[in-house]
Design an enzyme around this catalytic site. Sequence first.
Site, mmCIF file in Angstrom:
data_model
loop_
_atom_site.group_PDB
_atom_site.id
_atom_site.type_symbol
_atom_site.label_atom_id
_atom_site.label_comp_id
_atom_site.label_asym_id
_atom_site.label_seq_id
_atom_site.Cartn_x
_atom_site.Cartn_y
_atom_site.Cartn_z
ATOM 1 N N TYR A 133 -7.306 9.825 2.104
ATOM 2 C CA TYR A 133 -6.558 9.514 3.323
ATOM 3 C C TYR A 133 -5.146 10.082 3.183
ATOM 4 O O TYR A 133 -4.708 10.458 2.099
ATOM 5 C CB TYR A 133 -6.505 8.001 3.563
ATOM 6 C CG TYR A 133 -7.786 7.421 4.097
ATOM 7 C CD1 TYR A 133 -7.980 7.255 5.465
ATOM 8 C CD2 TYR A 133 -8.807 7.044 3.240
ATOM 9 C CE1 TYR A 133 -9.159 6.724 5.962
ATOM 10 C CE2 TYR A 133 -9.993 6.513 3.728
ATOM 11 C CZ TYR A 133 -10.160 6.361 5.091
ATOM 12 O OH TYR A 133 -11.328 5.831 5.571
ATOM 13 N N ARG B 76 -4.706 -0.200 -0.683
ATOM 14 C CA ARG B 76 -5.821 0.337 -1.461
ATOM 15 C C ARG B 76 -5.376 1.653 -2.072
ATOM 16 O O ARG B 76 -5.071 2.608 -1.375
ATOM 17 C CB ARG B 76 -7.038 0.572 -0.576
ATOM 18 C CG ARG B 76 -7.610 -0.691 -0.016
ATOM 19 C CD ARG B 76 -8.860 -0.380 0.759
ATOM 20 N NE ARG B 76 -9.224 -1.513 1.588
ATOM 21 C CZ ARG B 76 -10.411 -1.658 2.115
ATOM 22 N NH1 ARG B 76 -11.351 -0.762 1.897
ATOM 23 N NH2 ARG B 76 -10.672 -2.698 2.859
#
Length: 129
Positions: free
Chosen positions: A43, A88
């Site tokens: 990401y 995360r």
Amino acid sequence: MPKGARLLSDEEIAAIIRHFHAAAKMASRIGFDFVDIKHCHGYLGHEFLSAYTRKGKYGGNFENRTRFLKEVVEGIRAEAPKLKIAVRLSAFDTVPFRADPTRAHDHKLGPRRMLESRKLQEKAGRIIP
């Protein structure tokens, strides 16, 4: 980088960070207890952690490569101080898989190619032998 792709400017990154802040403020206002920031698995945030050669304030040294996450978290704390934050993070960083049809059998990495990939990562300092 894929052909035709371009790097985000520092101004575009700052705008994305502001969107994180606005989304967290909205989440808090409508009753959510926490937000989860995805900073893993390729990401956008994870990409900054690997931006060793990027120019500007979001790449290069450790402080710059972690700036994106720091600014996201600081802004959320300022905009929604009661909102809890989960992040995360990837446990490790590797070279993304890209099958090379000229070197791979059926567009897949075989054991020999995986070993070559590991050796390249070791050489780059990403894996400790």
